[in-house]
Design a protein around this motif. Structure first.
Motif, mmCIF file in Angstrom:
data_model
loop_
_atom_site.group_PDB
_atom_site.id
_atom_site.type_symbol
_atom_site.label_atom_id
_atom_site.label_comp_id
_atom_site.label_asym_id
_atom_site.label_seq_id
_atom_site.Cartn_x
_atom_site.Cartn_y
_atom_site.Cartn_z
ATOM 1 N N ILE A 262 -7.433 13.128 -4.665
ATOM 2 C CA ILE A 262 -6.608 12.880 -5.857
ATOM 3 C C ILE A 262 -5.322 12.156 -5.473
ATOM 4 C CG2 ILE A 262 -5.226 14.004 -7.659
ATOM 5 C CD1 ILE A 262 -7.393 16.198 -7.727
ATOM 6 N N ALA A 263 -4.712 12.598 -4.365
ATOM 7 C CA ALA A 263 -3.472 11.966 -3.897
ATOM 8 C C ALA A 263 -3.715 10.507 -3.527
ATOM 9 C CB ALA A 263 -2.925 12.728 -2.702
ATOM 10 N N ILE A 264 -4.858 10.246 -2.886
ATOM 11 C CA ILE A 264 -5.191 8.870 -2.502
ATOM 12 C C ILE A 264 -5.397 8.011 -3.747
ATOM 13 C CG2 ILE A 264 -6.998 7.437 -1.467
ATOM 14 C CD1 ILE A 264 -7.306 9.602 0.672
ATOM 15 N N GLU A 265 -6.146 8.551 -4.731
ATOM 16 C CA GLU A 265 -6.387 7.800 -5.960
ATOM 17 C C GLU A 265 -5.083 7.519 -6.689
ATOM 18 O OE1 GLU A 265 -9.190 6.343 -6.950
ATOM 19 O OE2 GLU A 265 -9.928 7.027 -5.001
ATOM 20 N N GLU A 266 -4.156 8.482 -6.641
ATOM 21 C CA GLU A 266 -2.851 8.290 -7.286
ATOM 22 C C GLU A 266 -2.087 7.155 -6.604
ATOM 23 O OE1 GLU A 266 -0.267 9.042 -10.315
ATOM 24 O OE2 GLU A 266 -2.198 10.029 -9.982
ATOM 25 N N LYS A 267 -2.146 7.132 -5.278
ATOM 26 C CA LYS A 267 -1.457 6.061 -4.545
ATOM 27 C C LYS A 267 -2.114 4.711 -4.808
ATOM 28 C CE LYS A 267 0.150 8.982 -0.717
ATOM 29 N NZ LYS A 267 0.008 9.272 0.730
ATOM 30 N N LYS A 268 -3.450 4.713 -4.963
ATOM 31 C CA LYS A 268 -4.165 3.455 -5.178
ATOM 32 C C LYS A 268 -3.832 2.821 -6.521
ATOM 33 C CE LYS A 268 -8.183 4.015 -2.140
ATOM 34 N NZ LYS A 268 -9.649 4.119 -2.057
ATOM 35 N N LYS A 269 -3.246 3.612 -7.423
ATOM 36 C CA LYS A 269 -2.858 3.057 -8.722
ATOM 37 C C LYS A 269 -1.827 1.944 -8.574
ATOM 38 C CE LYS A 269 -3.849 7.100 -11.605
ATOM 39 N NZ LYS A 269 -3.274 8.138 -12.493
ATOM 40 N N ALA A 270 -1.155 1.913 -7.417
ATOM 41 C CA ALA A 270 -0.182 0.850 -7.170
ATOM 42 C C ALA A 270 -0.850 -0.523 -7.173
ATOM 43 C CB ALA A 270 0.514 1.081 -5.825
ATOM 44 N N PHE A 271 -2.182 -0.566 -6.942
ATOM 45 C CA PHE A 271 -2.894 -1.837 -6.880
ATOM 46 C C PHE A 271 -3.626 -2.157 -8.181
ATOM 47 C CE2 PHE A 271 -2.317 -0.420 -2.559
ATOM 48 C CZ PHE A 271 -2.020 -1.584 -1.869
ATOM 49 N N PHE A 289 -4.441 -1.070 0.936
ATOM 50 C CA PHE A 289 -4.059 0.336 0.735
ATOM 51 C C PHE A 289 -3.979 1.064 2.076
ATOM 52 C CE2 PHE A 289 -5.467 4.768 0.450
ATOM 53 C CZ PHE A 289 -4.367 5.286 -0.222
ATOM 54 N N LYS A 290 -4.973 0.864 2.922
ATOM 55 C CA LYS A 290 -4.950 1.514 4.241
ATOM 56 C C LYS A 290 -3.729 1.064 5.038
ATOM 57 C CE LYS A 290 -9.964 2.142 4.532
ATOM 58 N NZ LYS A 290 -11.215 1.726 5.214
ATOM 59 N N ALA A 291 -3.413 -0.226 4.948
ATOM 60 C CA ALA A 291 -2.250 -0.749 5.661
ATOM 61 C C ALA A 291 -0.951 -0.173 5.115
ATOM 62 C CB ALA A 291 -2.223 -2.274 5.562
ATOM 63 N N SER A 292 -0.940 0.143 3.834
ATOM 64 C CA SER A 292 0.286 0.651 3.202
ATOM 65 C C SER A 292 0.706 2.011 3.744
ATOM 66 C CB SER A 292 0.087 0.757 1.682
ATOM 67 O OG SER A 292 -0.777 1.841 1.350
ATOM 68 N N ALA A 312 2.476 -7.421 -1.753
ATOM 69 C CA ALA A 312 3.595 -6.812 -1.025
ATOM 70 C C ALA A 312 4.226 -5.687 -1.851
ATOM 71 C CB ALA A 312 4.646 -7.881 -0.701
ATOM 72 N N LYS A 313 4.401 -5.907 -3.152
ATOM 73 C CA LYS A 313 4.977 -4.883 -4.029
ATOM 74 C C LYS A 313 4.066 -3.658 -4.094
ATOM 75 C CE LYS A 313 7.485 -8.072 -7.069
ATOM 76 N NZ LYS A 313 7.548 -8.678 -8.427
ATOM 77 N N ALA A 314 2.757 -3.908 -4.213
ATOM 78 C CA ALA A 314 1.807 -2.797 -4.295
ATOM 79 C C ALA A 314 1.771 -1.992 -3.000
ATOM 80 C CB ALA A 314 0.413 -3.329 -4.626
ATOM 81 N N ILE A 315 1.834 -2.701 -1.871
ATOM 82 C CA ILE A 315 1.836 -2.008 -0.571
ATOM 83 C C ILE A 315 3.046 -1.099 -0.466
ATOM 84 C CG2 ILE A 315 2.146 -2.375 1.913
ATOM 85 C CD1 ILE A 315 0.378 -4.908 1.564
ATOM 86 N N HIS A 316 4.210 -1.594 -0.859
ATOM 87 C CA HIS A 316 5.429 -0.763 -0.818
ATOM 88 C C HIS A 316 5.303 0.431 -1.762
ATOM 89 C CE1 HIS A 316 9.654 0.394 -0.729
ATOM 90 N NE2 HIS A 316 9.623 0.388 -2.042
ATOM 91 N N LYS A 317 4.793 0.195 -2.958
ATOM 92 C CA LYS A 317 4.697 1.260 -3.966
ATOM 93 C C LYS A 317 3.733 2.363 -3.539
ATOM 94 C CE LYS A 317 4.131 1.852 -8.960
ATOM 95 N NZ LYS A 317 3.786 1.171 -10.235
ATOM 96 N N ALA A 318 2.722 2.010 -2.746
ATOM 97 C CA ALA A 318 1.736 2.999 -2.284
ATOM 98 C C ALA A 318 2.142 3.649 -0.973
ATOM 99 C CB ALA A 318 0.367 2.343 -2.133
ATOM 100 N N SER A 319 3.205 3.178 -0.353
ATOM 101 C CA SER A 319 3.578 3.624 0.989
ATOM 102 C C SER A 319 4.472 4.859 0.953
ATOM 103 C CB SER A 319 4.322 2.498 1.710
ATOM 104 O OG SER A 319 5.656 2.387 1.219
ATOM 105 N N PRO A 320 4.682 5.498 2.106
ATOM 106 C CA PRO A 320 5.617 6.622 2.181
ATOM 107 C C PRO A 320 7.063 6.220 1.877
ATOM 108 C CG PRO A 320 4.154 6.587 4.100
ATOM 109 C CD PRO A 320 3.962 5.295 3.390
#
Length: 596
Positions: A262-271, A289-292, A312-320
């Motif tokens: 669920i946490a991964i899917e939530e982070k993937k929403k950035a894309f 996503f993996k790189a993020s 780049a924006k999506a990677i940042h939004k999905a990152s720690p």
């Protein structure tokens, strides 16, 4: 707190005082309700008192009161039993708790013998009463502490049951002390079956490694005939110098995996805002996503307009680092002489026109976050050296300054240029290239993922319908074919520009070649062969030729005479052969047209 809260204890103390002094005792609270009593007053326990003026005086002054002549003293004047009191003497002492009077102990004499005992040694009697008052106050305090413990225990139980992890508390002998609802659920324990508690918990305890504390242990138990995998964390609790307890935190491996998913899917929403259905784009999004999730530098490569900044924006939004700043710098849009101060900041007086307060650079502003360096291939060689220092040492030095500042910044760079070739021609530093290219990412061109052209078109149509307040339904079949086969050298940016252009001329219905062919041709600059490949011809001669060819193909397949073709076309035999010659149609060996 009220003395009524400990009424049984108050009555016991009253009985004890009466037994020692052989004098009647009554104890009232601050509302003048008789909490305890002996002798004649025992029947009035838990009832409102009458004639309580003496007790009122004791509470008001917070001092003992001695009545040697009941019914005839000044304090008795307003009493209902004034000059008609059944008592022969009285001494009362206030009970104080936390600095406030909360009740009164009264010693009452009803005959001469009790009166003599009461007043024989008044000083000792008062000392004794004060000790009894303190005893009652301590009982009240004890009761308050017990209630607080009970309330805290109830709160703790409720809190334990709100926790999404199983919690088990055992003593050093392995005896169960506490268990929350979640633990019972995970261990399949019935609420009412106490024997189950011991058996299941014992099996769990046997599987634990007590030397491996405060680390998750993976335990397998059998519940209802199937294997249940649990993570158990063991923590030692020292409750006193003699007692030790163990806290077990129990989690289901399956539930943890579900939460992780669920946490991964939530982070993937950035894309999600990156539109596309092609396998190529899906693969790039998964890779991004993996790189993020790491902190390594990323180099995004791709043609202009492919959406490098959106990635780049999506990677940042999905990152720690998503809660920290994302700072964007277009290295090609800032004049070379200003780029250094923009990136690294400057101290006051660093150059003419510099702010006297100085200014932090983009790297300082991006501390703990991410900096996106777009068009990194345009960075001048002298700045490449300073950028390399930031990447290698995490330090920046302002223009005109002498001190370095430590920064924690993740770098995402992007370019549409061939950096590898630039390295070979020494236009770009090789060491910087390798520092930036830790995680390479290639965004495919739009023409190589044709499925995304229509998906993006649908998305932009919805956006421009809102923007233009239009009601465009979509593109006709021929327009779609044209768009799919167009090269889109400007990629998504060009596609969006093209659709916005059309919305300036078409506000509703379908966009077709029949209705909008001219403006489409003008925008996409379709000429020559490209135009003929995309826009069908409506020439009557061409359609006539195609129809004759279809008729001839039919009679050849069915081995029919040439006259049958004339019948199918509703024309004469001579006319048919004349048109075959006119359009130079190849008839093969089926019949000879040379005699015509």
């Amino acid at each position: 707190m009220d003395l009524m809260d400990i009424q049984p204890s108050v009555q016991n103390i009253a009985d004890a005082i009466a037994a020692v002094l052989k004098i009647e005792v009554e104890i009232a609270n601050h509302h003048f309700v008789r909490v305890a009593g002996t002798g004649e007053n025992k029947g009035g326990v838990l009832h409102q008192m009458e004639g309580n003026l003496v007790y009122q005086s004791a509470l008001r002054t917070n001092s003992p009161v001695i009545i040697e002549n009941p019914g005839f003293e000044s304090v008795c004047e307003r009493c209902l039993f004034y000059q008609n009191c059944s008592e022969t003497g009285e001494i009362c002492c206030p009970i104080t708790y936390k600095g406030e009077p909360i009740g009164v102990i009264g010693l009452l004499a009803f005959n001469e013998e009790q009166r003599i005992r009461l007043f024989r040694n008044t000083e000792d009697i008062l000392k004794f009463l004060k000790k009894m008052a303190n005893l009652l106050a301590s009982k009240l305090h004890e009761n308050e502490m017990l209630q607080m413990l009970a309330n805290n225990s109830l709160k703790m139980t409720k809190m334990m049951n709100l926790v999404k992890q199983g919690i088990i508390l055992i003593d050093e002998q392995g005896n169960l002390a506490e268990m929350n609802v979640k633990a019972k659920t995970l261990l399949g324990i019935n609420e009412d079956a106490d024997s189950e508690h011991t058996n299941v918990v014992c099996n769990l305890l046997k599987a634990l490694d007590y030397n491996n504390q405060e680390k998750r242990q993976k335990i397998s138990i059998i519940l209802d005939g199937r294997e249940q995998l649990l993570f158990v964390t063991l923590q030692k609790l020292i409750t006193s110098h003699r007692s030790t307890e163990f806290l077990l935190i129990v989690e289901a491996v399956e539930e943890i995996q579900q939460l992780a998913d669920i946490a991964i899917e939530e982070k993937k929403k950035a894309f999600e805002h990156i539109i596309g259905i092609s396998p190529q784009l899906k693969e790039v999004k998964e890779y991004a996503f993996k790189a993020s999730q790491s902190h390594s530098s990323i180099l995004i490569l791709g043609e202009s307009g492919t959406g490098k900044e959106e990635f780049a924006k999506a990677i940042h939004k999905a990152s720690p680092r998503k809660d920290q700043p994302l700072i964007t710098v277009n290295c090609g849009a800032i004049p070379e002489h200003l780029l250094e101060s923009e990136l690294f900041g400057y101290e006051k007086g660093a150059f003419t026109g510099a702010s006297q307060a100085g200014k932090p650079g983009k790297f300082e502003l991006a501390n703990k976050g991410t900096i996106f360096l777009d068009e990194i291939g345009e960075m001048p060689p002298q700045l490449q050296v300073k950028l390399l220092r930031v990447l290698q040492q995490g330090e920046v030095e302002r223009l005109g300054g002498t001190k370095t500042k430590t920064v924690d910044v993740r770098v995402i760079a992007a370019t549409n240029r061939n950096l590898q070739a630039m390295v070979e021609t020494e236009l770009f530093r090789e060491d910087l290239y390798f520092r930036l290219n830790v995680i390479p990412m290639m965004i495919p061109a739009l023409r190589s993922r044709k499925e995304d052209i229509l998906a993006l078109s649908d998305y932009f149509i919805k956006e421009f319908n809102k923007q233009f307040q239009a009601q465009v339904l979509g593109f006709g079949k021929e327009v779609k074919e044209l768009m799919i086969n167009h090269q889109w050298k400007g990629n998504i940016r060009e596609l969006k520009n093209f659709i916005e252009y059309l919305f300036n001329f078409v506000q509703e219905g379908w966009i077709t070649l029949e209705g909008s062919g001219a403006i489409i041709s003008r925008k996409l600059d379709i000429k020559g062969q490209e135009r003929s490949a995309y826009i069908p011809s409506f020439s009557l001669e061409k359609m006539e030729k195609e129809t004759i060819e279809k008729a001839l193909l039919y009679i050849r397949k069915n081995n029919l005479p040439i006259e049958k073709a004339s019948e199918l076309l509703s024309i004469g035999r001579a006319t048919l052969f004349r048109k075959i010659k006119k359009y130079q149609i190849d008839t093969g060996s089926h019949f000879d047209t040379s005699v015509m």
